[in-house]
Design an enzyme around this catalytic site. Structure first.
Site, PDB file in Angstrom:
ATOM      1  N   ASP A   1       0.804  -1.221   0.000  1.00 31.82           N
ATOM      2  CA  ASP A   1       0.000   0.000   0.000  1.00 31.82           C
ATOM      3  C   ASP A   1       0.841   1.277   0.000  1.00 31.82           C
ATOM      4  O   ASP A   1       0.434   2.303   0.537  1.00 31.82           O
ATOM      5  CB  ASP A   1      -0.967   0.022   1.202  1.00 31.82           C
ATOM      6  CG  ASP A   1      -1.904  -1.158   1.180  1.00 31.82           C
ATOM      7  OD1 ASP A   1      -2.281  -1.591   0.071  1.00 31.82           O
ATOM      8  OD2 ASP A   1      -2.267  -1.646   2.265  1.00 31.82           O
TER       9      ASP A   1
ATOM     10  N   LYS B   1       1.929   2.103  -5.101  1.00 34.58           N
ATOM     11  CA  LYS B   1       2.469   1.518  -6.343  1.00 34.58           C
ATOM     12  C   LYS B   1       1.560   1.834  -7.526  1.00 34.58           C
ATOM     13  O   LYS B   1       2.034   2.186  -8.606  1.00 34.58           O
ATOM     14  CB  LYS B   1       2.609  -0.011  -6.186  1.00 34.58           C
ATOM     15  CG  LYS B   1       3.614  -0.413  -5.119  1.00 34.58           C
ATOM     16  CD  LYS B   1       3.672  -1.917  -4.934  1.00 34.58           C
ATOM     17  CE  LYS B   1       2.417  -2.502  -4.334  1.00 34.58           C
ATOM     18  NZ  LYS B   1       2.158  -2.132  -2.934  1.00 34.58           N
TER      19      LYS B   1
ATOM     20  N   ASN C   1      -5.299 -10.125  -3.511  1.00 28.87           N
ATOM     21  CA  ASN C   1      -4.919  -9.574  -2.200  1.00 28.87           C
ATOM     22  C   ASN C   1      -4.425  -8.140  -2.388  1.00 28.87           C
ATOM     23  O   ASN C   1      -4.481  -7.329  -1.470  1.00 28.87           O
ATOM     24  CB  ASN C   1      -3.853 -10.443  -1.508  1.00 28.87           C
ATOM     25  CG  ASN C   1      -2.686 -10.838  -2.416  1.00 28.87           C
ATOM     26  OD1 ASN C   1      -2.741 -10.644  -3.627  1.00 28.87           O
ATOM     27  ND2 ASN C   1      -1.646 -11.399  -1.840  1.00 28.87           N
TER      28      ASN C   1
ATOM     29  N   GLY D   1      -4.509  -4.292  -3.780  1.00 21.93           N
ATOM     30  CA  GLY D   1      -5.495  -3.264  -4.096  1.00 21.93           C
ATOM     31  C   GLY D   1      -4.733  -2.030  -4.498  1.00 21.93           C
ATOM     32  O   GLY D   1      -4.068  -1.413  -3.670  1.00 21.93           O
ATOM     33  N   HIS D   2      -4.765  -1.702  -5.778  1.00 22.39           N
ATOM     34  CA  HIS D   2      -3.976  -0.580  -6.289  1.00 22.39           C
ATOM     35  C   HIS D   2      -4.911   0.535  -6.761  1.00 22.39           C
ATOM     36  O   HIS D   2      -5.778   0.301  -7.597  1.00 22.39           O
ATOM     37  CB  HIS D   2      -3.067  -1.038  -7.441  1.00 22.39           C
ATOM     38  CG  HIS D   2      -2.040  -2.045  -7.005  1.00 22.39           C
ATOM     39  ND1 HIS D   2      -1.106  -2.564  -7.853  1.00 22.39           N
ATOM     40  CD2 HIS D   2      -1.794  -2.606  -5.795  1.00 22.39           C
ATOM     41  CE1 HIS D   2      -0.330  -3.411  -7.182  1.00 22.39           C
ATOM     42  NE2 HIS D   2      -0.739  -3.455  -5.941  1.00 22.39           N
TER      43      HIS D   2
ATOM     44  N   GLN E   1       2.003  -6.142  -3.275  1.00 17.97           N
ATOM     45  CA  GLN E   1       2.457  -6.339  -1.889  1.00 17.97           C
ATOM     46  C   GLN E   1       3.720  -5.520  -1.619  1.00 17.97           C
ATOM     47  O   GLN E   1       3.848  -4.446  -2.174  1.00 17.97           O
ATOM     48  CB  GLN E   1       2.673  -7.834  -1.596  1.00 17.97           C
ATOM     49  CG  GLN E   1       1.383  -8.653  -1.458  1.00 17.97           C
ATOM     50  CD  GLN E   1       0.685  -8.962  -2.756  1.00 17.97           C
ATOM     51  OE1 GLN E   1       1.269  -9.507  -3.681  1.00 17.97           O
ATOM     52  NE2 GLN E   1      -0.580  -8.615  -2.854  1.00 17.97           N
TER      53      GLN E   1
ATOM     54  N   THR F   1      -7.735  -0.829   0.617  1.00 11.15           N
ATOM     55  CA  THR F   1      -8.478  -0.838  -0.648  1.00 11.15           C
ATOM     56  C   THR F   1      -9.221  -2.165  -0.808  1.00 11.15           C
ATOM     57  O   THR F   1     -10.309  -2.228  -1.360  1.00 11.15           O
ATOM     58  CB  THR F   1      -7.494  -0.691  -1.831  1.00 11.15           C
ATOM     59  OG1 THR F   1      -6.571   0.345  -1.516  1.00 11.15           O
ATOM     60  CG2 THR F   1      -8.193  -0.358  -3.121  1.00 11.15           C
TER      61      THR F   1
ATOM     62  N   THR G   1      -9.871  -4.598   1.815  1.00 11.33           N
ATOM     63  CA  THR G   1     -10.719  -5.075   2.917  1.00 11.33           C
ATOM     64  C   THR G   1     -11.338  -3.958   3.763  1.00 11.33           C
ATOM     65  O   THR G   1     -12.166  -4.240   4.629  1.00 11.33           O
ATOM     66  CB  THR G   1      -9.881  -5.954   3.878  1.00 11.33           C
ATOM     67  OG1 THR G   1      -8.773  -5.173   4.323  1.00 11.33           O
ATOM     68  CG2 THR G   1      -9.377  -7.206   3.179  1.00 11.33           C
TER      69      THR G   1
ATOM     70  N   SER H   1       5.944  12.090  -4.425  1.00 10.36           N
ATOM     71  CA  SER H   1       4.506  12.201  -4.651  1.00 10.36           C
ATOM     72  C   SER H   1       3.876  12.952  -3.486  1.00 10.36           C
ATOM     73  O   SER H   1       4.133  12.651  -2.326  1.00 10.36           O
ATOM     74  CB  SER H   1       3.920  10.790  -4.782  1.00 10.36           C
ATOM     75  OG  SER H   1       2.516  10.843  -4.791  1.00 10.36           O
TER      76      SER H   1
HETATM   77  P1  GDP Z   1      -0.677   0.331  -3.574  1.00 13.00           P
HETATM   78  O1  GDP Z   1      -1.285  -0.926  -3.063  1.00 13.00           O
HETATM   79  O2  GDP Z   1       0.793   0.403  -3.306  1.00 13.00           O
HETATM   80  O3  GDP Z   1      -0.986   0.611  -5.009  1.00 13.00           O
HETATM   81  O4  GDP Z   1      -1.334   1.503  -2.717  1.00 13.00           O
HETATM   82  P2  GDP Z   1      -2.899   1.689  -2.371  1.00 13.00           P
HETATM   83  O5  GDP Z   1      -3.596   2.150  -3.592  1.00 13.00           O
HETATM   84  O6  GDP Z   1      -3.414   0.479  -1.678  1.00 13.00           O
HETATM   85  O7  GDP Z   1      -2.814   2.813  -1.268  1.00 13.00           O
HETATM   86  C1  GDP Z   1      -2.245   4.059  -1.527  1.00 13.00           C
HETATM   87  C2  GDP Z   1      -3.309   5.153  -1.327  1.00 13.00           C
HETATM   88  O8  GDP Z   1      -2.677   6.404  -1.228  1.00 13.00           O
HETATM   89  C3  GDP Z   1      -4.294   5.271  -2.489  1.00 13.00           C
HETATM   90  O9  GDP Z   1      -5.525   5.654  -1.972  1.00 13.00           O
HETATM   91  C4  GDP Z   1      -3.679   6.392  -3.339  1.00 13.00           C
HETATM   92  O10 GDP Z   1      -4.657   7.101  -4.105  1.00 13.00           O
HETATM   93  C5  GDP Z   1      -3.097   7.275  -2.280  1.00 13.00           C
HETATM   94  N1  GDP Z   1      -1.892   8.015  -2.657  1.00 13.00           N
HETATM   95  C6  GDP Z   1      -0.879   7.637  -3.484  1.00 13.00           C
HETATM   96  N2  GDP Z   1       0.106   8.568  -3.486  1.00 13.00           N
HETATM   97  C7  GDP Z   1      -0.298   9.539  -2.649  1.00 13.00           C
HETATM   98  C8  GDP Z   1       0.300  10.760  -2.180  1.00 13.00           C
HETATM   99  O11 GDP Z   1       1.415  11.122  -2.534  1.00 13.00           O
HETATM  100  N3  GDP Z   1      -0.416  11.497  -1.279  1.00 13.00           N
HETATM  101  C9  GDP Z   1      -1.642  11.116  -0.846  1.00 13.00           C
HETATM  102  N4  GDP Z   1      -2.268  11.906   0.026  1.00 13.00           N
HETATM  103  N5  GDP Z   1      -2.233   9.978  -1.255  1.00 13.00           N
HETATM  104  C10 GDP Z   1      -1.570   9.207  -2.128  1.00 13.00           C
HETATM  105  P1  IMO Z   2      -0.839  -4.154  -2.239  1.00 14.69           P
HETATM  106  O1  IMO Z   2      -0.380  -4.697  -3.577  1.00 14.69           O
HETATM  107  C1  IMO Z   2      -0.924  -4.622   2.095  1.00 14.69           C
HETATM  108  C2  IMO Z   2      -0.949  -8.722   3.676  1.00 14.69           C
HETATM  109  C3  IMO Z   2      -2.252  -9.126   4.373  1.00 14.69           C
HETATM  110  C4  IMO Z   2      -1.694 -10.120   5.389  1.00 14.69           C
HETATM  111  C5  IMO Z   2      -0.587 -10.807   4.613  1.00 14.69           C
HETATM  112  C6  IMO Z   2      -0.993 -12.146   4.001  1.00 14.69           C
HETATM  113  O2  IMO Z   2      -2.147  -3.457  -2.298  1.00 14.69           O
HETATM  114  O3  IMO Z   2       0.246  -3.356  -1.610  1.00 14.69           O
HETATM  115  P2  IMO Z   2      -2.537 -12.783   1.921  1.00 14.69           P
HETATM  116  O4  IMO Z   2      -3.991 -12.531   1.673  1.00 14.69           O
HETATM  117  O5  IMO Z   2      -1.619 -12.237   0.890  1.00 14.69           O
HETATM  118  O6  IMO Z   2      -2.240 -14.240   2.210  1.00 14.69           O
HETATM  119  O7  IMO Z   2      -2.227 -12.007   3.307  1.00 14.69           O
HETATM  120  O8  IMO Z   2      -0.202  -9.920   3.590  1.00 14.69           O
HETATM  121  N1  IMO Z   2      -1.148  -8.193   2.295  1.00 14.69           N
HETATM  122  C7  IMO Z   2      -1.090  -6.899   1.975  1.00 14.69           C
HETATM  123  N2  IMO Z   2      -0.952  -5.795   2.746  1.00 14.69           N
HETATM  124  N3  IMO Z   2      -0.997  -4.484   0.768  1.00 14.69           N
HETATM  125  C8  IMO Z   2      -1.114  -5.573  -0.033  1.00 14.69           C
HETATM  126  O9  IMO Z   2      -1.102  -5.490  -1.382  1.00 14.69           O
HETATM  127  C9  IMO Z   2      -1.210  -6.845   0.574  1.00 14.69           C
HETATM  128  N4  IMO Z   2      -1.341  -8.110   0.100  1.00 14.69           N
HETATM  129  C10 IMO Z   2      -1.287  -8.921   1.170  1.00 14.69           C
HETATM  130  O10 IMO Z   2      -2.852  -8.023   4.987  1.00 14.69           O
HETATM  131  O11 IMO Z   2      -1.095  -9.441   6.470  1.00 14.69           O
HETATM  132 MG    MG Z   3      -2.866  -1.572  -1.853  1.00 15.56          MG
END
Ligand code: GDP
Ligand code: IMO
Ligand code: MG
Length: 424
Positions: free
Chosen positions: A14, A17, A39, A41-42, A186, A295, A297, A407
């Site tokens: 999270d 990415k 698993n 969520g981007h 991840q 994103t 859960t 960012s």
């Molecule tokens: P990922 O799993 O690595 O793709 O990240 P997620 O999408 O799960 O979580 C990142 C969250 O932060 C998302 O809601 C993005 O829209 C948000 N985000 C990404 N870059 C920035 C930033 O520089 N500032 C803020 N405030 N939010 C950001």
């Molecule tokens: P993104 O790509 C954050 C965590 C779960 C749990 C562990 C194992 O959005 O960054 P799983 O369902 O993979 O067997 O769970 O890994 N986990 C993540 N945490 N971002 C993710 O993906 C994750 N994918 C798995 O919360 O602790």
């Molecule tokens: Mg994510």
């Protein structure tokens, strides 16, 4: 000559990415996911629209590019079909010219989801069947996409046109001089080999996973960039040295749906208590400002200060060439910002991450002064407040690799390139 850039998560997932991949995708021809499943969520924000991808590469919203779901992935047919359908409803056409699914990717079954839901609590899994599906794969008992699409079902028929020997597609693209962007899922600390085992996922989100998960050789990779938040978060259980407050406190706050009604009051209260020195509220302020709710859960993410030891570990196990810092804007308003520069373990200070002793690690912090100014409209490094500049410079110094991207908000425009030669 094209470049192949691998983007990985530098922390516990999270990190942003999706946002950075969408930004880099503009100059890429092929965008590929190599590992993991839904698993992940981007989030990608384009104008007023927010896209949340679990299986499709974030590049799929660029209509002229090819997206690939690689052989290292585990795919739930219902989920990928739903993502394709949602895009089609948004008038983004998805065809076999814009999406390929590897014939050797594994398919998640309902039994595997049920098993994960029944047994995943001790790790805090996402309950999507990821672990059981990889178990079946490594037990040589799994179902691959090539077999799945031979079955008589509506899902099989829908997916069949997309299923290709994607190793060939991606290698030909490399041979033709195309730019390839690998979208990691991840994060480094969730890696089955290099993460905080057993509190990890069941794949290799580190850079090596990009090679095995797509069938490309390490010699083809030009750059490896880790996305790193300006602080740290973790979802699920397991060690987290710089955590503010406890896992129990965070869980007790509930999900975003509970919080959002009283958001303004909660935030004001959290910031005041944070600046009076209360650690739990320092973490809560980050969680509220950064919207740190999953994103996938909706779970509240555990939050903590930036950990330079984790980043340096990521530099080594991924062979990073640069890092991208995200969410710097979230720290606005905190009077003092801490950076973890070492751990104290049994009275000794260490600077290299000790995998087996991480539960015992007490962070050693450096205090840095915060800033009050809103950063979300800043368009260059020079425009940042001095304290924010110093914070970024310190992170770079401790990381030992350059920061290529900064960012300061979720939108494409809220992205500052600091070192263009590290990118396409
Ligand atoms: P990922 O799993 O690595 O793709 O990240 P997620 O999408 O799960 O979580 C990142 C969250 O932060 C998302 O809601 C993005 O829209 C948000 N985000 C990404 N870059 C920035 C930033 O520089 N500032 C803020 N405030 N939010 C950001
Ligand atoms: P993104 O790509 C954050 C965590 C779960 C749990 C562990 C194992 O959005 O960054 P799983 O369902 O993979 O067997 O769970 O890994 N986990 C993540 N945490 N971002 C993710 O993906 C994750 N994918 C798995 O919360 O602790
Ligand atoms: Mg994510």
């Amino acid at each position: 000559m094209g470049k192949t850039i691998v983007v990985v998560g530098g922390q516990w997932g999270d990190e942003g990415k999706g946002k950075v991949v969408d930004f880099l995708a503009e100059k890429a021809d092929v965008i590929a996911r190599a590992t993991g499943g839904n698993n992940a969520g981007h989030t990608v924000v384009v104008g007023d629209k927010t896209y949340k991808f679990h299986l499709l590469p974030s590049g799929v919203i660029h209509p002229t590019k090819l997206s690939i779901c690689g052989n290292g992935m585990v795919i739930d047919p219902k989920v990928i079909i739903k993502e394709i359908t949602t895009l089609e409803q948004d008038n983004i056409a998805v065809s076999d010219k814009t999406l390929n699914i590897s014939s050797t990717a594994h398919v998640i079954t309902q039994e595997q989801i049920d098993e994960d839901l029944a047994t995943g609590k001790k790790v805090g899994t996402t309950g999507r069947g990821i672990g059981p599906c990889y178990m079946a794969k490594f037990n040589r008992d799994g179902l691959r996409m090539s077999e799945f699409v031979q079955q008589e079902s509506q899902e099989a028929r829908k997916l069949k046109p997309f299923v290709k020997d994607s190793y060939l597609v991606i290698n030909k693209a490399i041979e033709q001089g195309k730019n390839i962007l690998v979208e990691g899922a991840q994060g480094t600390m969730l890696d089955i080999d290099h993460g905080t085992y057993p509190f990890v996922t069941s794949s290799n989100p580190t850079a090596g996973g990009a090679c095995t998960g797509l069938g490309i050789g390490p010699t083809k990779i030009s750059k490896v960039i880790a996305i790193v938040k300006a602080y740290t978060t973790r979802v699920g259980r397991g060690p987290f040295p710089t955590e503010l407050g406890t896992d129990e406190q965070t869980t007790a706050e509930g999900t975003w749906d509970n919080i959002k009604q009283n958001f303004e009051t909660e935030l004001k209260d959290a910031l005041k208590k944070a600046n009076d020195g209360d650690q739990y509220y320092q973490g809560k302020a980050m969680r509220l400002i950064g919207r740190e709710y999953g994103t996938t859960t909706g779970r509240a993410r555990r939050t903590g200060w930036y950990d330079a030891i984790v980043t340096r570990y990521a530099v080594r196990v991924n062979g990073l060439t640069s890092i991208a810092i995200t969410k710097l804007d979230v720290l606005t308003g905190l009077k003092t910002i801490k950076v973890c520069t070492g751990y104290e373990i049994d009275g000794k200070i260490v600077q290299d991450l000790p995998m087996h002793d991480l539960e015992k690690a007490k962070p050693v912090y450096e205090d840095m002064p915060g800033w009050e100014e809103d950063l979300t409209d800043v368009t260059s490094f020079e425009q940042l407040p001095d304290n924010a500049k110093d914070y970024v410079k310190r992170i770079e110094e401790l990381a030992t690799v350059p920061i290529s991207i900064l960012s300061i908000g979720p939108k494409r425009s809220q992205t500052i390139i600091l070192d263009g030669k590290e990118l396409f």
